[in-house]
Each structure stands twice: as structure tokens, then as C-alpha cells.
Design a protein around this motif. Structure first.
Motif, PDB file in Angstrom:
ATOM      1  N   PHE A  36      37.362  52.080  21.959  1.00 28.65           N
ATOM      2  CA  PHE A  36      37.770  51.590  23.281  1.00 28.65           C
ATOM      3  C   PHE A  36      38.360  52.766  24.049  1.00 28.65           C
ATOM      4  O   PHE A  36      39.184  53.503  23.521  1.00 28.65           O
ATOM      5  CB  PHE A  36      38.807  50.467  23.141  1.00 28.65           C
ATOM      6  N   PRO A  37      37.944  52.972  25.297  1.00 32.44           N
ATOM      7  CA  PRO A  37      38.461  54.110  26.072  1.00 32.44           C
ATOM      8  C   PRO A  37      39.985  54.066  26.193  1.00 32.44           C
ATOM      9  O   PRO A  37      40.559  53.030  26.502  1.00 32.44           O
ATOM     10  CB  PRO A  37      37.821  53.935  27.445  1.00 32.44           C
ATOM     11  N   ARG A  38      40.638  55.184  25.923  1.00 37.06           N
ATOM     12  CA  ARG A  38      42.100  55.244  25.999  1.00 37.06           C
ATOM     13  C   ARG A  38      42.608  55.310  27.432  1.00 37.06           C
ATOM     14  O   ARG A  38      43.708  54.887  27.736  1.00 37.06           O
ATOM     15  CB  ARG A  38      42.627  56.450  25.217  1.00 37.06           C
ATOM     16  N   HIS A  39      41.816  55.854  28.324  1.00 35.54           N
ATOM     17  CA  HIS A  39      42.209  55.975  29.731  1.00 35.54           C
ATOM     18  C   HIS A  39      41.056  55.497  30.621  1.00 35.54           C
ATOM     19  O   HIS A  39      40.428  56.302  31.308  1.00 35.54           O
ATOM     20  CB  HIS A  39      42.577  57.422  30.064  1.00 35.54           C
ATOM     21  N   PRO A  40      40.795  54.192  30.628  1.00 35.66           N
ATOM     22  CA  PRO A  40      39.661  53.711  31.442  1.00 35.66           C
ATOM     23  C   PRO A  40      39.929  53.878  32.934  1.00 35.66           C
ATOM     24  O   PRO A  40      41.072  53.800  33.388  1.00 35.66           O
ATOM     25  CB  PRO A  40      39.566  52.226  31.065  1.00 35.66           C
ATOM     26  N   ASP A  41      38.880  54.151  33.680  1.00 34.48           N
ATOM     27  CA  ASP A  41      39.004  54.227  35.134  1.00 34.48           C
ATOM     28  C   ASP A  41      39.216  52.842  35.726  1.00 34.48           C
ATOM     29  O   ASP A  41      39.865  52.688  36.755  1.00 34.48           O
ATOM     30  CB  ASP A  41      37.745  54.844  35.743  1.00 34.48           C
ATOM     31  N   TYR A  42      38.648  51.844  35.086  1.00 31.76           N
ATOM     32  CA  TYR A  42      38.765  50.477  35.570  1.00 31.76           C
ATOM     33  C   TYR A  42      38.769  49.545  34.370  1.00 31.76           C
ATOM     34  O   TYR A  42      37.970  49.708  33.459  1.00 31.76           O
ATOM     35  CB  TYR A  42      37.576  50.144  36.485  1.00 31.76           C
ATOM     36  N   LEU A  43      39.669  48.586  34.375  1.00 27.58           N
ATOM     37  CA  LEU A  43      39.743  47.613  33.282  1.00 27.58           C
ATOM     38  C   LEU A  43      39.920  46.232  33.886  1.00 27.58           C
ATOM     39  O   LEU A  43      40.842  45.996  34.665  1.00 27.58           O
ATOM     40  CB  LEU A  43      40.918  47.930  32.357  1.00 27.58           C
ATOM     41  N   HIS A  44      39.017  45.355  33.553  1.00 31.28           N
ATOM     42  CA  HIS A  44      39.135  43.960  33.984  1.00 31.28           C
ATOM     43  C   HIS A  44      39.193  43.108  32.728  1.00 31.28           C
ATOM     44  O   HIS A  44      38.259  43.087  31.943  1.00 31.28           O
ATOM     45  CB  HIS A  44      37.944  43.539  34.839  1.00 31.28           C
ATOM     46  N   ALA A  45      40.302  42.446  32.523  1.00 38.68           N
ATOM     47  CA  ALA A  45      40.465  41.580  31.360  1.00 38.68           C
ATOM     48  C   ALA A  45      41.123  40.299  31.831  1.00 38.68           C
ATOM     49  O   ALA A  45      42.250  40.306  32.305  1.00 38.68           O
ATOM     50  CB  ALA A  45      41.328  42.268  30.303  1.00 38.68           C
ATOM     51  N   SER A  46      40.391  39.213  31.733  1.00 37.09           N
ATOM     52  CA  SER A  46      40.955  37.935  32.168  1.00 37.09           C
ATOM     53  C   SER A  46      40.318  36.802  31.392  1.00 37.09           C
ATOM     54  O   SER A  46      39.195  36.930  30.909  1.00 37.09           O
ATOM     55  CB  SER A  46      40.733  37.734  33.659  1.00 37.09           C
ATOM     56  N   PRO A  47      41.043  35.702  31.279  1.00 34.80           N
ATOM     57  CA  PRO A  47      40.433  34.534  30.647  1.00 34.80           C
ATOM     58  C   PRO A  47      39.367  33.946  31.564  1.00 34.80           C
ATOM     59  O   PRO A  47      39.355  34.201  32.765  1.00 34.80           O
ATOM     60  CB  PRO A  47      41.600  33.566  30.469  1.00 34.80           C
ATOM     61  N   VAL A  48      38.494  33.164  30.992  1.00 33.75           N
ATOM     62  CA  VAL A  48      37.482  32.480  31.782  1.00 33.75           C
ATOM     63  C   VAL A  48      38.205  31.559  32.758  1.00 33.75           C
ATOM     64  O   VAL A  48      39.082  30.797  32.364  1.00 33.75           O
ATOM     65  CB  VAL A  48      36.544  31.671  30.866  1.00 33.75           C
ATOM     66  N   CYS A  49      37.870  31.652  34.028  1.00 39.43           N
ATOM     67  CA  CYS A  49      38.603  30.885  35.038  1.00 39.43           C
ATOM     68  C   CYS A  49      37.881  29.623  35.475  1.00 39.43           C
ATOM     69  O   CYS A  49      38.388  28.874  36.300  1.00 39.43           O
ATOM     70  CB  CYS A  49      38.912  31.755  36.251  1.00 39.43           C
ATOM     71  N   ALA A  50      36.701  29.349  34.929  1.00 35.22           N
ATOM     72  CA  ALA A  50      35.912  28.201  35.382  1.00 35.22           C
ATOM     73  C   ALA A  50      36.669  26.884  35.251  1.00 35.22           C
ATOM     74  O   ALA A  50      36.546  26.006  36.105  1.00 35.22           O
ATOM     75  CB  ALA A  50      34.604  28.129  34.607  1.00 35.22           C
ATOM     76  N   ASN A  51      37.452  26.725  34.198  1.00 34.70           N
ATOM     77  CA  ASN A  51      38.160  25.469  34.010  1.00 34.70           C
ATOM     78  C   ASN A  51      39.308  25.296  34.998  1.00 34.70           C
ATOM     79  O   ASN A  51      39.701  24.176  35.299  1.00 34.70           O
ATOM     80  CB  ASN A  51      38.700  25.357  32.587  1.00 34.70           C
ATOM     81  N   ALA A  52      39.861  26.373  35.490  1.00 39.68           N
ATOM     82  CA  ALA A  52      40.984  26.286  36.423  1.00 39.68           C
ATOM     83  C   ALA A  52      40.532  26.317  37.880  1.00 39.68           C
ATOM     84  O   ALA A  52      41.300  25.990  38.768  1.00 39.68           O
ATOM     85  CB  ALA A  52      41.959  27.425  36.167  1.00 39.68           C
ATOM     86  N   SER A  53      39.290  26.687  38.114  1.00 40.31           N
ATOM     87  CA  SER A  53      38.798  26.843  39.477  1.00 40.31           C
ATOM     88  C   SER A  53      38.515  25.494  40.135  1.00 40.31           C
ATOM     89  O   SER A  53      37.879  24.621  39.551  1.00 40.31           O
ATOM     90  CB  SER A  53      37.510  27.673  39.458  1.00 40.31           C
TER      91      SER A  53
END
Length: 76
Positions: A36-53
Motif C-alpha cells: 500500500f502506498p505510504r504517501h498516496p497523492d489521493y486516498l478515498h476510503a469510505s463505506p458504501v453509502c447506498a443504504n444511507a442515500s
């Protein structure tokens, strides 16, 4: 849709050293962050939001938390 976006990004930018890691947060944690990159330029980490949308038409806007939703929301 995100798989198509990742594939397009890889096609256009892999020659410049861009790397896409398309795993769940749990999968990355279970691997011990190996490769896993130690210094990513961009990181998107989120739970699936379909149930809350509210736009989730399959449930007519009613968000129902599943066991997976709760597990993803718990930080350790």
C-alpha cells in the motif's frame, strides 16, 4: 461505476507511475498494508453509502444499516 473510472485512470496514467488500489478498507487492513502506498497523492476510503442515500430507490429512500455498514463504520 468506480471500476470503470479506475480502469480508465489506469489506461491513461499508468505509464506515469500512477497506481490504483481498489480494495475495501478491511481488505487493506487484513493485508497489513503490504504494497500500500505510504504517501498516496489521493486516498478515498469510505463505506458504501447506498443504504444511507436518500436517492437509493431500491429502498425508497429508507436507509437500513446492515452488519457490513456497521462493521465499516467502526474504527479500531
Amino acid at each position: 461505476m468506480s471500476r470503470a473510472i479506475a480502469k480508465t485512470n489506469h489506461h491513461n496514467f499508468s505509464e506515469y507511475g500512477c497506481k490504483i488500489v481498489q480494495l475495501t478498507v478491511q481488505e487493506v487492513a487484513q493485508s497489513g498494508f503490504i504494497d500500500f502506498p505510504r504517501h498516496p497523492d489521493y486516498l478515498h476510503a469510505s463505506p458504501v453509502c447506498a443504504n444511507a442515500s436518500l436517492a437509493h430507490t431500491a429502498k425508497a429512500g429508507i436507509g437500513i444499516e446492515t452488519a457490513d455498514d456497521l462493521t465499516a463504520a467502526i474504527s479500531q
